[in-house]
Scaffold this motif. Structure first.
Motif, mmCIF file in Angstrom:
data_model
loop_
_atom_site.group_PDB
_atom_site.id
_atom_site.type_symbol
_atom_site.label_atom_id
_atom_site.label_comp_id
_atom_site.label_asym_id
_atom_site.label_seq_id
_atom_site.Cartn_x
_atom_site.Cartn_y
_atom_site.Cartn_z
ATOM 1 N N GLN A 99 -12.374 -21.665 -7.026
ATOM 2 C CA GLN A 99 -13.031 -22.472 -8.219
ATOM 3 C C GLN A 99 -11.901 -22.599 -9.124
ATOM 4 N N ILE A 154 -13.093 -25.033 -14.568
ATOM 5 C CA ILE A 154 -14.384 -25.109 -14.760
ATOM 6 C C ILE A 154 -14.694 -25.586 -13.418
ATOM 7 N N ARG A 173 -15.028 -25.992 -6.212
ATOM 8 C CA ARG A 173 -15.692 -25.442 -6.313
ATOM 9 C C ARG A 173 -16.452 -25.092 -5.184
ATOM 10 N N PRO A 226 -19.956 -29.409 -14.190
ATOM 11 C CA PRO A 226 -21.417 -28.582 -14.617
ATOM 12 C C PRO A 226 -22.303 -29.185 -15.845
ATOM 13 N N THR A 255 -26.434 -28.322 -20.211
ATOM 14 C CA THR A 255 -28.233 -28.092 -20.657
ATOM 15 C C THR A 255 -28.149 -26.665 -20.422
ATOM 16 N N GLU A 256 -29.670 -26.825 -21.723
ATOM 17 C CA GLU A 256 -29.499 -25.187 -21.412
ATOM 18 C C GLU A 256 -30.306 -24.538 -20.226
ATOM 19 N N GLN A 288 -23.899 -31.193 -26.182
ATOM 20 C CA GLN A 288 -24.250 -29.554 -26.181
ATOM 21 C C GLN A 288 -23.971 -29.111 -27.166
ATOM 22 N N VAL A 335 -30.389 -25.012 -9.795
ATOM 23 C CA VAL A 335 -29.083 -23.932 -10.367
ATOM 24 C C VAL A 335 -28.495 -24.546 -10.630
ATOM 25 N N GLY A 336 -27.106 -25.067 -11.934
ATOM 26 C CA GLY A 336 -26.292 -25.244 -12.016
ATOM 27 C C GLY A 336 -26.039 -26.890 -12.045
ATOM 28 N N ALA A 364 -17.635 -20.140 -14.197
ATOM 29 C CA ALA A 364 -16.647 -21.266 -15.220
ATOM 30 C C ALA A 364 -16.924 -21.645 -15.983
ATOM 31 N N ARG A 365 -18.139 -22.661 -15.856
ATOM 32 C CA ARG A 365 -19.071 -23.329 -17.044
ATOM 33 C C ARG A 365 -20.094 -22.833 -17.582
ATOM 34 N N LYS A 416 -19.539 -20.495 -22.937
ATOM 35 C CA LYS A 416 -20.432 -19.657 -23.617
ATOM 36 C C LYS A 416 -20.827 -18.451 -23.855
ATOM 37 N N ASN A 418 -15.699 -16.626 -10.840
ATOM 38 C CA ASN A 418 -15.478 -16.827 -9.342
ATOM 39 C C ASN A 418 -17.098 -15.599 -8.202
#
Lengths: 565, 86
Positions: free
Chosen positions: A123, A126, A131, A312, A315-316, A339, A544-545, B7-8, B12, B31
């Motif tokens: 990755q 981000i 990735r 990415p 959202t929550e 967000q 997921v993500g 990483a995203r 947070k 990773n």
């Protein structure tokens, strides 16, 4: 003579024990570890869900499973992963059907260098440029098969290079099929590289990456397609006292593909986050904009595979049954959103905090379409009709377009009332565009919902506890309103027993007012866990993500075994 | 504690941890290299290390009260006693 024989024997013995010692020394330093998982299903007919023997058609059994082995010897390590989907559990891509070893690698970790050959995950930043990752619950794996080198000449300066082809289910790579991926990344952490900045309150790191894919031209295509498509990005992370600002931007050259309807527009993505945190208080804000940013190593593929980059979500992530009913799916062709999140702990021994304190978190997120104007200003353009322009569209950068794809306001309160009793209360308001998130054909499929959750835990003894969840989902759209509850009894560290029910009590169709119940229990011994479930699965979507897969309705037994050593 | 945030969601983590007033060291594994190296299938997964860095106890998943049992195991190890095999 005797002496000589004894001596030879002695010498022989020495050599043998010497070799033995060396061997056992090697054995001592080497380690083997691994893990495995088995997810088995047995499907049952269920008239209420419209599942009959003929629709199951003999396919009662399904199983997904894997086994990993990692061998380590000092600086050297190697591993492999066996996977099987025989056949895949319903809702997983049918192309996963099969078994084999899709993941095999060897790695050398030096002082400054690491070398990996075979399959690997990686990755950059981000992930806007690259990735490679795996998500077992989605059946997603875009690992790269090739070589990876990292080099850290001085502490705080990291250089990485990757080269290879990506996993595409079980299909072996051949020339003129999917593309080849090359990537380079550099990151400098100034607080480590520059001695005088070591203890500075000002933190700074900068990174940059360049990724390129090569895919041969398809001679049957009516378009003249670019063979090389590059995607470059830059990122900066700054910390000043309790503030941290992170931004990452990526720019992709023209990349006509099945996802963007073969437009020749460049793509770009921007993510900016800001956080402020101090003891008992945390703020997080994020802005994101994606414009034509799907980047895959095969331009023809639209399923969940062969993504080179990762977009990415802003959202929550929700975990309760009904708050996760409509999860967000990232729109690579264009979305703009933000967000805001606040976490606050009301201190102990204050009026509201009570003896143990009280946690509050407030979250708001929104995603809109980007504004799309025709590339040539004089031609009118209908919404999402951009595929007829070679250059796609032009888009004002900071403008929020229509419709709203997603909106989520939620507030959560955690409170411990006594040594034995604690609870979480949650309220959420959600707006969800079913059309974009689930690629349905009909338009105007907005869902508006109010959702409430009460989650209580009562400890009987230091080992046993009961958790009780009550949830409500109130909506006028699609399936209407739902009520759900969960009862879970646990005896730590070994046992759990649970019952859940989701009841679609106000579904407009009477025969769809269905109870989706589940009974399950499980046993955990250290790293081994066995769980057994009987019940119904409601139709839905799991993400997921921001990467999603559909889940069809089903009824039956589930057995999950997982272990590691 | 080792957060699995990639990483995203990395950015947070700090406001979340501080906002909940968690008084512990939190490390990140963006990773997933560490997670794979340690063969972690389910989250959470608890490792108990002794003073030399050797893993002496592991447990996957969490049920209410596990922390009390961990505490008992730590006391046993500190006293040089054997820990129960279950």
């Amino acid at each position: 003579m005797m002496k000589k024989v004894t001596f030879v024997l002695f010498a022989l013995l020495l050599t043998v024990t010497g070799a033995n010692a060396q061997f056992s020394e090697t054995m001592k330093r080497s380690e083997v570890h691994g893990s495995f998982e088995f997810d088995g299903y047995y499907y049952l007919p269920d008239n209420t869900l419209g599942i009959t023997d003929s629709s199951i058609n003999g396919g009662n059994f399904a199983f997904n499973g894997f086994g990993n082995i990692i061998y380590t010897l000092g600086r050297f390590s190697a591993g492999l992963s066996y996977q099987a989907y025989l056949p895949p559990i319903s809702g997983y891509d049918s192309q996963l059907e099969g078994q084999g070893i899709p993941y095999m690698w060897a790695k050398y970790t030096g002082e400054k260098f690491t070398f990996t050959v075979g399959n690997f995950y990686e990755q950059f930043g981000i992930g806007l440029t690259l990735r490679a990752y795996e998500e077992w619950t989605l059946g997603y794996d875009n690992s790269i098969n090739g070589a990876r080198v990292t080099y850290e000449p001085v502490k705080g300066l990291m250089l990485k290079g990757v080269y290879g082809v990506q996993r595409y289910y079980w299909e072996k790579w051949k020339p003129n099929t999917r593309g080849i991926v090359k990537g380079f990344d550099a990151e400098v952490d100034f607080n480590q590289v520059i001695k005088s900045m070591e203890n500075s309150k000002f933190k700074l790191s900068i990174g940059g990456s360049a990724v390129s894919k090569y895919q041969a031209e398809d001679p049957s295509s009516k378009y003249k397609l670019p063979r090389n498509v590059s995607n470059v990005g830059g990122r900066i992370n700054m910390g000043i006292g309790n503030f941290i600002v992170y931004s990452e931007y990526a720019w992709k050259v023209n990349d006509p593909s099945a996802v963007n309807n073969y437009i020749y527009k460049d793509g770009e993505a921007l993510v900016v986050t800001l956080s402020y945190s101090t003891k008992g208080f945390g703020f997080f804000g994020m802005f994101k904009r994606l414009d034509n940013m799907s980047y895959r190593s095969d331009r023809e593929v639209t399923s969940n595979a062969l993504d080179i980059n990762f977009l990415p979500p802003n959202t929550e992530i929700h975990n309760y049954m009904l708050t996760a009913m409509y999860p967000y799916s990232t729109q690579p062709n264009g979305e703009i959103g933000f967000q805001l999140q606040l976490n606050y702990k009301i201190p102990r021994k204050s009026k509201l905090g009570g003896k143990y304190g009280m946690g509050i978190s407030v979250n708001y997120s929104q995603v809109n379409n980007i504004v799309r104007n025709p590339p040539n200003d004089s031609t009118p353009v209908g919404e999402l009709k951009w595929e007829k322009y070679t250059m796609g569209w032009s888009s004002p950068f900071f403008k929020f377009g229509k419709p709203v794809f997603w909106q989520d306001f939620n507030i959560r309160i955690n409170k411990k009332f006594s040594k034995k009793f604690k609870a979480t209360f949650m309220y959420m308001y959600q707006t969800y565009d079913k059309w974009v998130n689930q690629q349905h054909v009909e338009r105007d499929t907005m869902v508006y919902a109010n959702i409430g959750v009460v989650d209580m835990t009562y400890k009987f003894t230091s080992k046993s506890a009961l958790r009780w969840e009550l949830q409500g989902f109130w909506s006028q759209q699609e399936y209407g309103s739902w009520a759900a509850m969960l009862l879970e009894y646990t005896i730590s560290p070994h046992w759990f027993f649970s019952f859940t029910d989701q009841f679609n009590y106000s579904n407009p169709a009477t025969h769809e007012k269905i109870h989706y119940y589940n009974f399950s229990f499980g046993y955990t011994l250290r790293t081994t866990r066995i769980a057994f479930t009987y019940g119904r699965q409601r139709e839905g979507i799991v993400c997921v993500g921001g990467v999603c897969r559909p889940v069809p309705a089903s009824d039956g037994f589930t057995l999950t075994i997982t272990s590691s050593f | 504690m080792l957060s699995i945030d990639d990483a995203r969601s990395m950015q947070k983590v700090l406001p979340y941890v501080r906002g909940h007033d968690w008084q512990m060291e939190v490390l990140l594994d963006p990773n997933g290299d560490f997670k794979r190296a340690m063969n972690v299938n389910l989250i959470p997964h608890t490792f108990l290390l002794d003073g030399t860095g050797k893993v002496v106890y592991q447990h996957t998943s969490y049920y209410e009260g596990l922390e009390d049992q961990l505490y008992e195991i730590i006391k046993k190890i500190a006293a040089g006693e054997k820990i129960p095999t279950h």
